[in-house]
Design an enzyme around this catalytic site. Structure first.
Site, PDB file in Angstrom:
ATOM      1  N   ASN A  97      52.111  41.080  36.354  1.00 45.83           N
ATOM      2  CA  ASN A  97      50.869  40.394  35.960  1.00 45.83           C
ATOM      3  C   ASN A  97      50.239  41.276  34.877  1.00 45.83           C
ATOM      4  O   ASN A  97      49.757  42.363  35.167  1.00 45.83           O
ATOM      5  CB  ASN A  97      49.974  40.271  37.184  1.00 45.83           C
ATOM      6  CG  ASN A  97      48.669  39.537  36.945  1.00 45.83           C
ATOM      7  OD1 ASN A  97      47.787  39.612  37.789  1.00 45.83           O
ATOM      8  ND2 ASN A  97      48.521  38.827  35.852  1.00 45.83           N
ATOM      9  N   GLN A 119      45.627  38.167  31.447  1.00 42.70           N
ATOM     10  CA  GLN A 119      44.186  38.362  31.417  1.00 42.70           C
ATOM     11  C   GLN A 119      43.805  39.467  30.431  1.00 42.70           C
ATOM     12  O   GLN A 119      44.544  40.461  30.289  1.00 42.70           O
ATOM     13  CB  GLN A 119      43.632  38.744  32.802  1.00 42.70           C
ATOM     14  CG  GLN A 119      43.479  37.599  33.795  1.00 42.70           C
ATOM     15  CD  GLN A 119      44.715  37.419  34.646  1.00 42.70           C
ATOM     16  OE1 GLN A 119      45.577  38.291  34.724  1.00 42.70           O
ATOM     17  NE2 GLN A 119      44.812  36.265  35.302  1.00 42.70           N
ATOM     18  N   CYS A 136      40.140  40.168  39.904  1.00 45.13           N
ATOM     19  CA  CYS A 136      41.583  40.243  39.671  1.00 45.13           C
ATOM     20  C   CYS A 136      42.077  41.534  40.317  1.00 45.13           C
ATOM     21  O   CYS A 136      41.786  42.625  39.826  1.00 45.13           O
ATOM     22  CB  CYS A 136      41.906  40.223  38.184  1.00 45.13           C
ATOM     23  SG  CYS A 136      43.685  40.353  37.853  1.00 45.13           S
ATOM     24  N   GLY A 137      42.813  41.395  41.411  1.00 50.05           N
ATOM     25  CA  GLY A 137      43.257  42.573  42.142  1.00 50.05           C
ATOM     26  C   GLY A 137      44.220  43.438  41.359  1.00 50.05           C
ATOM     27  O   GLY A 137      44.120  44.671  41.368  1.00 50.05           O
ATOM     28  N   ASN A 138      45.184  42.826  40.665  1.00 44.76           N
ATOM     29  CA  ASN A 138      46.143  43.616  39.896  1.00 44.76           C
ATOM     30  C   ASN A 138      45.457  44.363  38.763  1.00 44.76           C
ATOM     31  O   ASN A 138      45.792  45.511  38.465  1.00 44.76           O
ATOM     32  CB  ASN A 138      47.240  42.705  39.339  1.00 44.76           C
ATOM     33  CG  ASN A 138      48.186  42.209  40.411  1.00 44.76           C
ATOM     34  OD1 ASN A 138      48.494  42.915  41.362  1.00 44.76           O
ATOM     35  ND2 ASN A 138      48.638  40.975  40.279  1.00 44.76           N
ATOM     36  N   HIS A 191      40.412  30.782  46.625  1.00 46.42           N
ATOM     37  CA  HIS A 191      41.841  30.564  46.872  1.00 46.42           C
ATOM     38  C   HIS A 191      42.030  29.544  47.977  1.00 46.42           C
ATOM     39  O   HIS A 191      41.243  29.465  48.929  1.00 46.42           O
ATOM     40  CB  HIS A 191      42.530  31.862  47.322  1.00 46.42           C
ATOM     41  CG  HIS A 191      42.753  32.839  46.224  1.00 46.42           C
ATOM     42  ND1 HIS A 191      43.944  32.940  45.560  1.00 46.42           N
ATOM     43  CD2 HIS A 191      41.928  33.767  45.668  1.00 46.42           C
ATOM     44  CE1 HIS A 191      43.855  33.896  44.640  1.00 46.42           C
ATOM     45  NE2 HIS A 191      42.639  34.403  44.685  1.00 46.42           N
ATOM     46  N   ASN A 229      42.483  28.891  42.877  1.00 44.04           N
ATOM     47  CA  ASN A 229      43.809  29.494  42.801  1.00 44.04           C
ATOM     48  C   ASN A 229      44.653  28.924  43.938  1.00 44.04           C
ATOM     49  O   ASN A 229      44.171  28.802  45.067  1.00 44.04           O
ATOM     50  CB  ASN A 229      43.711  31.014  42.928  1.00 44.04           C
ATOM     51  CG  ASN A 229      42.904  31.631  41.810  1.00 44.04           C
ATOM     52  OD1 ASN A 229      43.386  31.799  40.701  1.00 44.04           O
ATOM     53  ND2 ASN A 229      41.651  31.969  42.096  1.00 44.04           N
ATOM     54  N   GLU A 244      47.654  30.608  39.228  1.00 44.11           N
ATOM     55  CA  GLU A 244      46.336  31.186  38.995  1.00 44.11           C
ATOM     56  C   GLU A 244      45.465  30.261  38.161  1.00 44.11           C
ATOM     57  O   GLU A 244      45.894  29.747  37.125  1.00 44.11           O
ATOM     58  CB  GLU A 244      46.454  32.537  38.287  1.00 44.11           C
ATOM     59  CG  GLU A 244      46.806  33.685  39.197  1.00 44.11           C
ATOM     60  CD  GLU A 244      46.447  35.020  38.578  1.00 44.11           C
ATOM     61  OE1 GLU A 244      45.254  35.263  38.323  1.00 44.11           O
ATOM     62  OE2 GLU A 244      47.373  35.812  38.325  1.00 44.11           O
ATOM     63  N   ARG A 245      44.249  30.098  38.613  1.00 43.87           N
ATOM     64  CA  ARG A 245      43.243  29.331  37.884  1.00 43.87           C
ATOM     65  C   ARG A 245      43.079  29.888  36.465  1.00 43.87           C
ATOM     66  O   ARG A 245      42.771  31.044  36.271  1.00 43.87           O
ATOM     67  CB  ARG A 245      41.921  29.437  38.659  1.00 43.87           C
ATOM     68  CG  ARG A 245      40.717  28.816  38.027  1.00 43.87           C
ATOM     69  CD  ARG A 245      39.461  29.104  38.826  1.00 43.87           C
ATOM     70  NE  ARG A 245      39.190  30.538  38.955  1.00 43.87           N
ATOM     71  CZ  ARG A 245      38.018  31.038  39.380  1.00 43.87           C
ATOM     72  NH1 ARG A 245      37.046  30.223  39.739  1.00 43.87           N
ATOM     73  NH2 ARG A 245      37.840  32.339  39.477  1.00 43.87           N
ATOM     74  N   CYS A 299      49.793  38.178  41.828  1.00 43.83           N
ATOM     75  CA  CYS A 299      48.350  37.930  41.896  1.00 43.83           C
ATOM     76  C   CYS A 299      47.796  38.741  43.054  1.00 43.83           C
ATOM     77  O   CYS A 299      48.083  38.450  44.218  1.00 43.83           O
ATOM     78  CB  CYS A 299      48.070  36.441  42.083  1.00 43.83           C
ATOM     79  SG  CYS A 299      46.317  36.052  42.249  1.00 43.83           S
ATOM     80  N   THR A 317      44.586  39.152  44.151  1.00 46.62           N
ATOM     81  CA  THR A 317      43.656  38.439  45.028  1.00 46.62           C
ATOM     82  C   THR A 317      44.385  37.361  45.823  1.00 46.62           C
ATOM     83  O   THR A 317      44.023  37.079  46.966  1.00 46.62           O
ATOM     84  CB  THR A 317      42.491  37.822  44.233  1.00 46.62           C
ATOM     85  OG1 THR A 317      42.996  36.942  43.223  1.00 46.62           O
ATOM     86  CG2 THR A 317      41.637  38.908  43.589  1.00 46.62           C
ATOM     87  N   GLY A 318      45.439  36.781  45.232  1.00 43.31           N
ATOM     88  CA  GLY A 318      46.239  35.816  45.979  1.00 43.31           C
ATOM     89  C   GLY A 318      46.926  36.457  47.172  1.00 43.31           C
ATOM     90  O   GLY A 318      46.997  35.868  48.255  1.00 43.31           O
TER      91      GLY A 318
END
Length: 267
Positions: A13, A46, A73-75, A150, A181, A198-199, A207, A209-210
Site C-alpha cells: 500500500n 495515498q 490510514c493504518g499503513n 468499514h 471501505n 478502499e474508499r 489496508c 484499518t481494514g
C-alpha cells in the site's frame, strides 16, 4: 513549486509522503490527485502530508488517489512512525494515535473501535454487528469505524469475491453517507485472509484499518482470538484487541526512495 517527498509503502500500500512541518504547503483535491497519478505524477494509493500539530508530535493528513481527504490510514501511520523514528504521537482527522518504530516496521495504537450506527456512519439505525443487507450474495456484514468506516463480509474464500466490480457499488451505496471501505475475509487455522476495496482508492495490496476492522469483527463474532494474524496480498499484519480496549496494529513499513517534484507543473 519544487517539493521534496518520500516514497514509502506498507505491505505494498504505497504513499507519497511530503513533510510540510517547516514550510506550509497548501494541498487541493486536484493537486493530491495529480501527485497520485501513476502515469503523470509520482503515483501512489495515498498522498500523506505532514504538518505541525498543537496536540501531538506531528499532524498527518491523508488524501486518497481520487484527491479526497480521509480520516485514517493504518499503513501510512506505520510509515510515518518509521520515517520520524522513536515513540511518537500522530494527530489525524480520526483521532490522535500513539506509534513506535520497530526496526523494519512499526506498532500503532489505532484507538477504540466505534460500533453505533451513527458513528459508522449509516443513513439510518440498524444492528451494526450484523447488518440486515446484502449485495449479490454478500450478506449480513459487520460494520465498525476504526478511524474510518468499514464493513466486513466473512466468506468461504476471500479470493473468489469480485471486489473490483462489487466494491464500488457497495462503497457508494446510499446506506453509507460518507461512503465505506469494503472488506472480504475468510478464516482458516485462526488466521484471516483479507482483501479490501478502499474508499477512494480501489483495490490495494494492503489496508491497515481494514485489517483492524476485520480483526475486531472476527473477535466480536468469536471467529478468531486476539492477537490475530491478518494476511493481505502484500503481507501480514498482527492485530491485538480486547472488547472495550484499543486496537494495536503491528507490521512492516518500507522507505523506497526520496525525490523532488515540481507541483505546479502537474496541474
Amino acid at each position: 513549486m519544487m517539493c521534496r517527498f518520500h516514497k514509502m509503502h506498507g505491505l505494498g500500500n504505497d504513499f507519497v509522503v511530503i513533510d510540510a512541518r517547516t514550510q506550509s504547503l497548501p494541498m487541493s483535491r486536484a493537486m493530491a490527485r495529480a501527485v497520485a497519478d501513476r502515469h503523470r505524477g509520482v503515483g501512489c494509493d495515498q498522498l500523506i502530508l505532514l504538518e505541525p500539530s498543537n496536540v501531538a508530535d506531528v499532524k498527518m493528513r491523508i488524501f486518497n488517489a481520487d484527491g479526497g481527504e480521509v480520516e485514517a490510514c493504518g499503513n501510512a501511520t506505520r510509515c510515518v512512525a518509521l520515517l520520524i523514528g522513536g515513540d511518537i504521537r500522530i494527530e489525524t482527522l480520526g483521532g490522535t494515535l500513539d506509534a513506535s518504530s520497530t526496526g523494519e516496521g512499526a506498532s500503532v495504537d489505532m484507538g477504540t473501535p466505534r460500533f453505533t450506527w451513527d458513528a459508522i456512519p449509516l443513513a439510518y439505525p440498524m444492528d451494526t454487528a450484523s447488518l440486515p443487507v446484502g449485495w449479490e450474495g454478500l450478506e449480513t456484514p459487520f460494520a465498525v469505524n476504526v478511524g474510518n468506516p468499514h464493513i466486513v463480509f466473512f466468506v468461504p474464500d476471500a479470493d473468489r469475491v469480485d471486489l473490483q466490480r462489487i466494491g464500488p457499488i457497495i462503497e457508494n451505496d446510499p446506506l453509507f453517507p460518507e461512503r465505506v471501505n469494503v472488506n472480504a475475509a475468510s478464516i482458516a487455522d485462526g488466521r484471516v485472509k483479507l482483501r479490501v476495496w478502499e474508499r477512494g482508492a480501489g483495490l490495494t495490496m494492503a489496508c491497515g484499518t481494514g485489517a483492524c476492522a476485520t480483526a475486531v469483527a472476527a473477535i466480536s463474532r468469536n471467529l478468531a482470538s486476539s492477537p490475530v494474524d491478518v494476511d493481505l496480498p502484500g503481507g501480514s499484519l498482527t492485530i491485538a484487541w480486547a472488547p472495550g480496549g484499543t486496537i494495536r496494529m503491528s507490521g512492516g513499513a518500507t522507505h523506497v526512495f526520496k525525490g523532488e517534484i515540481d507541483l505546479e507543473a502537474l496541474l
